[in-house]
Design a protein around this motif. Structure first.
Motif, PDB file in Angstrom:
ATOM      1  N   PHE A 338     -15.087   7.346 -14.261  1.00  0.00           N
ATOM      2  CA  PHE A 338     -14.253   6.744 -13.228  1.00  0.00           C
ATOM      3  C   PHE A 338     -13.075   6.004 -13.843  1.00  0.00           C
ATOM      4  N   ALA A 339     -11.932   6.153 -13.197  1.00  0.00           N
ATOM      5  CA  ALA A 339     -10.724   5.463 -13.615  1.00  0.00           C
ATOM      6  C   ALA A 339      -9.907   5.130 -12.378  1.00  0.00           C
ATOM      7  N   THR A 340      -8.970   4.219 -12.537  1.00  0.00           N
ATOM      8  CA  THR A 340      -8.220   3.734 -11.385  1.00  0.00           C
ATOM      9  C   THR A 340      -7.351   4.809 -10.757  1.00  0.00           C
ATOM     10  N   ASP A 341      -6.851   5.766 -11.544  1.00  0.00           N
ATOM     11  CA  ASP A 341      -5.979   6.789 -10.958  1.00  0.00           C
ATOM     12  C   ASP A 341      -6.698   7.565  -9.859  1.00  0.00           C
ATOM     13  N   GLU A 342      -7.979   7.877 -10.070  1.00  0.00           N
ATOM     14  CA  GLU A 342      -8.744   8.581  -9.041  1.00  0.00           C
ATOM     15  C   GLU A 342      -8.848   7.745  -7.771  1.00  0.00           C
ATOM     16  N   LEU A 343      -9.004   6.439  -7.927  1.00  0.00           N
ATOM     17  CA  LEU A 343      -9.127   5.567  -6.756  1.00  0.00           C
ATOM     18  C   LEU A 343      -7.828   5.528  -5.948  1.00  0.00           C
ATOM     19  N   TYR A 344      -6.684   5.491  -6.629  1.00  0.00           N
ATOM     20  CA  TYR A 344      -5.404   5.541  -5.921  1.00  0.00           C
ATOM     21  C   TYR A 344      -5.295   6.835  -5.113  1.00  0.00           C
ATOM     22  N   LEU A 345      -5.750   7.935  -5.702  1.00  0.00           N
ATOM     23  CA  LEU A 345      -5.663   9.225  -5.012  1.00  0.00           C
ATOM     24  C   LEU A 345      -6.627   9.292  -3.829  1.00  0.00           C
ATOM     25  N   ILE A 346      -7.821   8.735  -3.988  1.00  0.00           N
ATOM     26  CA  ILE A 346      -8.759   8.693  -2.859  1.00  0.00           C
ATOM     27  C   ILE A 346      -8.170   7.869  -1.719  1.00  0.00           C
ATOM     28  N   LYS A 347      -7.624   6.712  -2.059  1.00  0.00           N
ATOM     29  CA  LYS A 347      -7.013   5.850  -1.041  1.00  0.00           C
ATOM     30  C   LYS A 347      -5.883   6.580  -0.330  1.00  0.00           C
ATOM     31  N   ALA A 348      -5.017   7.225  -1.097  1.00  0.00           N
ATOM     32  CA  ALA A 348      -3.880   7.927  -0.504  1.00  0.00           C
ATOM     33  C   ALA A 348      -4.344   9.056   0.404  1.00  0.00           C
ATOM     34  N   GLU A 349      -5.324   9.832  -0.054  1.00  0.00           N
ATOM     35  CA  GLU A 349      -5.828  10.942   0.760  1.00  0.00           C
ATOM     36  C   GLU A 349      -6.421  10.441   2.073  1.00  0.00           C
ATOM     37  N   CYS A 350      -7.193   9.389   2.005  1.00  0.00           N
ATOM     38  CA  CYS A 350      -7.837   8.867   3.219  1.00  0.00           C
ATOM     39  C   CYS A 350      -6.809   8.324   4.204  1.00  0.00           C
TER      40      CYS A 350
END
Length: 460
Positions: A338-350
């Motif tokens: 897990f890394a922060t870049d994936e979290l930004y992408l999850i947030k953006a997609e949602c």
């Protein structure tokens, strides 16, 4: 002496995991196999990265972001070759399939820690509670990875009847369980993570990224809910993680010429480190000797001012590209943590799926500006609609998280939503295809496990 003792009992437990039930019961107990009893022992088990911090690799072999040439394909082991073309018989005589065995070794170790802690006089201490949180997180992560590989994509309408995984919750070597339903499997994962989240520290363990934190637990929950297509909960957990830690690296500060651009000490985006199992050393390795290449369809997605092209990939003299050493800088197997870049992408997609077009693109641009070469001005991406935003975000997701252990599962969930994605490969003039929602999107359980436990096999 402490380190020697730790090695003795780890080797003993590993041996127990590697033998079958009959072999174990036929052997007399050996005096040099010690049962872990102290908190130091328990932490030592969980810090054993030859067992923990590994996830399956069949998904990377089967995904659409890897390409193997006609000449190189015969040089892989049977499992690599067969998974690449989605054969009905994936393993082709290979044994000790790590995607199953290693993950259940993790479950076995975690259960040993949990069982030992339940009998410990130190259970009420903060250190014991921290260790319990780690063990529950590790068990939940292992269960989740097994469901991703060996179960259908989650569908709320059928999860109560779809096959899940054996839920081994006790450490006994003869603990044989039949398969639960997929819903029961997810219920257990969430139960473990609920307790783990309450026990883990909120601070990122910068020098021990093999150990989970609350940030990692929320990141795992965000990934799980995304796979489940529960976008509201995926966003909520991404927010929880980002509220605790949201650092992004400016890729202008990363060396674009080296074959190892990231190390554990210079990658401040890392939250929790795992890698693909050390099993498939021919096709999906992150090095210039890998037989696996990055398809040109992916390479063509990166513009000249996108620093990811030179940071993520190296180029061979024949013009093809390989994936450089993993995102966390150790070994030659892809980073899957897990890394922060994936979290930004999850947030953006949602956000995009919720119709919040402007907010979704703003979140995406917060990431992309960190990937843009400062030699040219950064022009934020815009979208004319929520659908346009979603399409853009999913493209950027595939570019940012390439060879990170998510693409295969993204394709599974997209097809559950009606994307009708068919994968196709051509080798030596033969075309291989994988239609949407085909049984071969679910990996077969290894035959030795079927023979030992009698659990139900997946249809192929």
């Amino acid at each position: 002496m402490k380190n020697l003792k730790q090695c003795i009992y780890i080797i003993g437990l590993f041996a127990l995991c590697s033998c079958n039930k009959t072999e174990f019961l036929d052997k007399k107990p050996a005096s040099n196999i010690l049962t872990p009893t102290s908190l130091t022992d328990f932490q030592g088990l969980l810090d054993n990265t030859t067992v923990f911090n590994l996830t399956g690799g069949l998904d990377q072999l089967s995904s659409d972001d890897i390409s193997v040439s006609d000449n190189d394909w015969p040089n892989g082991i049977p499992t690599e070759r067969n998974a690449y073309i989605w054969a009905k018989d994936i393993y082709g005589g290979d044994v000790n399939i790590s995607d199953w065995n290693t993950l259940y070794q993790q479950v076995f170790y975690a259960n040993n820690v949990l069982d030992g802690l339940s009998k410990s006089d130190s259970l009420a201490t903060s250190q014991a509670q921290y260790i319990k949180g780690q063990a529950l997180f590790d068990r939940a992560f292992a269960f989740y990875d097994l469901t991703r590989t060996f179960c259908k994509a989650y569908d709320a309408s059928s999860a109560s009847t779809d096959l899940g995984i054996p839920l081994k919750l006790k450490s006994g070597i003869d603990n044989i369980q039949q398969r639960s339903t997929l819903q029961q499997s997810f219920d257990q994962i969430f139960s473990d993570l609920t307790i783990a989240t309450s026990l883990l520290p909120a601070i990122r363990p910068s020098t021990n990224l093999n150990r989970p934190s609350k940030i990692a637990a929320y990141a795992l929950l965000a990934r799980i809910y995304l796979d489940m297509r529960n976008y509201q909960q995926a966003e909520a957990n991404a927010d929880q993680a980002l509220n605790l830690y949201s650092t992004l690296i400016d890729y202008n500060t990363v060396d674009t010429t080296t074959d190892n651009p990231f190390t554990p000490t210079n990658n401040n985006e890392l939250i929790y480190s795992t890698a693909q199992v050390n099993r498939y050393g021919d096709f999906p390795t992150t090095a210039n000797f890998s037989l696996g290449r990055i398809p040109s369809t992916y390479i063509n997605l990166y513009k000249s001012d996108d620093l990811r092209l030179s940071i993520y990939f190296g180029k061979f003299s024949d013009g093809t590209y390989y994936r450089k050493v993993g995102y966390y800088g150790l070994g030659y197997y892809p980073f899957t943590g897990f890394a922060t870049d994936e979290l930004y992408l999850i947030k953006a997609e949602c956000l995009a799926r919720d119709g919040q077009t402007s907010a979704a693109m703003d979140k995406l641009n917060q990431l992309l500006v960190k990937r843009h070469n400062k030699a040219t001005p950064f022009i934020p991406l815009r979208a004319s609609s929520a659908a346009d935003a979603l399409s853009t975000i999913l493209t950027e997701r595939s570019k940012e998280l390439i060879w990170r252990g998510v693409r295969w599962y993204d394709l599974k969930r997209f097809n559950k939503e009606g994307a009708n994605i068919t994968l196709t490969r051509v080798l030596n003039g033969t075309t291989y295809s994988l239609p949407p929602n085909d049984n071969r999107w679910v990996m077969p359980i290894p035959s030795d496990e079927i023979a030992l436990s009698g659990i139900q096999q997946n249809p192929r």
